[in-house]
Design an enzyme around this catalytic site. Sequence first.
Site, PDB file in Angstrom:
ATOM      1  N   LYS A   1     -15.629  -1.714  33.101  1.00 40.32           N
ATOM      2  CA  LYS A   1     -16.018  -1.160  32.048  1.00 40.32           C
ATOM      3  C   LYS A   1     -17.037   0.155  32.160  1.00 40.32           C
ATOM      4  CE  LYS A   1     -16.131  -5.535  29.461  1.00 40.32           C
ATOM      5  NZ  LYS A   1     -16.836  -6.837  29.359  1.00 40.32           N
TER       6      LYS A   1
ATOM      7  N   GLN B   1     -22.203 -10.087  28.566  1.00 37.97           N
ATOM      8  CA  GLN B   1     -20.947 -10.793  29.391  1.00 37.97           C
ATOM      9  C   GLN B   1     -20.965 -12.120  29.351  1.00 37.97           C
ATOM     10  OE1 GLN B   1     -18.466  -8.867  30.697  1.00 37.97           O
ATOM     11  NE2 GLN B   1     -17.477 -10.787  31.346  1.00 37.97           N
TER      12      GLN B   1
ATOM     13  N   ASP C   1     -17.185  -6.560  21.025  1.00 42.00           N
ATOM     14  CA  ASP C   1     -16.434  -7.754  21.520  1.00 42.00           C
ATOM     15  C   ASP C   1     -15.546  -8.446  20.591  1.00 42.00           C
ATOM     16  OD1 ASP C   1     -16.207  -7.883  24.277  1.00 42.00           O
ATOM     17  OD2 ASP C   1     -17.871  -8.987  24.571  1.00 42.00           O
TER      18      ASP C   1
END
Length: 290
Positions: A52, A96, A119
């Site tokens: 990312k 995450q 997300d």
Amino acid sequence: MKLIDGKEIAAQIKQELADKVTQWKAEGRKVPHLAAVLVGNDPASETYVASKVKACQQVGFKSTELRYPTEITEEQLLAVVGKLNADKDVDGYIVQLPLPAHISEQKILLAVDPAKDVDGFHPCNVGKMVTGLPAYVPATPAGIVELLKRYEIPTRGKHCVVIGRSNIVGTPVSVLMSRKDKYADCTVTLCHSRTQNIKEITLQADILIVALGKPHFVTADMVKEGAVVIDVGIHRVPSDQTKSGFRLIGDVDFEQVAPKCSYITPVPGGVGPMTIVSLLQNTLKACEGK
């Protein structure tokens, strides 16, 4: 059979994003800023976050990586989330997953500001997605729809079978594929580990999306001639034919299934690269929304 090249499509999208950022800079506008929170040192999470950060650099986004030890308390992590919510320079951020067992993932995800939830996991964004309102769509499902769109694969009125009901892939992609859109509008069947007679169902699929997390679960006898197969799974298995001693495979037995397909995604190089660019697209949207 045509191979759906996720790497190539992801590269096209990155170029489009980079051009947009260049234009914004020339106009004196803010550059999109994506932050990633990583707790502990899970190897898969480390790799994903590194990808990312690299992708942000490639398109000219600002990126921040926040790392914390496994021992961080839930209260401390909630404080980190609170700071990111308040930071006006951060357009979007991700926490995450998975998180250590002593931290409630649900509590953390609920604390994320829905306007920065790139997300697409917050119930506010999930609810908007289900009702067809503008929302941040989870990255992998968004990437799958983008592949169908870029390859101009007809979907209207088709029977789409999804295997796997996770909140990250299976459930949201089943919603997206049933929506009244040009590259959706399917009749959707959602299967999972408890589904009986699964082979009978998959043999009816015009479009088969597999996100079960079991290596080579889908075999040639489960797929009808001419089907479109999207393989979301990725597994590391031992191999004596590679220098590394392992190779990556999907939930679909590619070699056996591919000859029967009209289109199929490879593993690696199919859905994977699309997940990261979808996250970047959401971050751009978040920045634009301001």
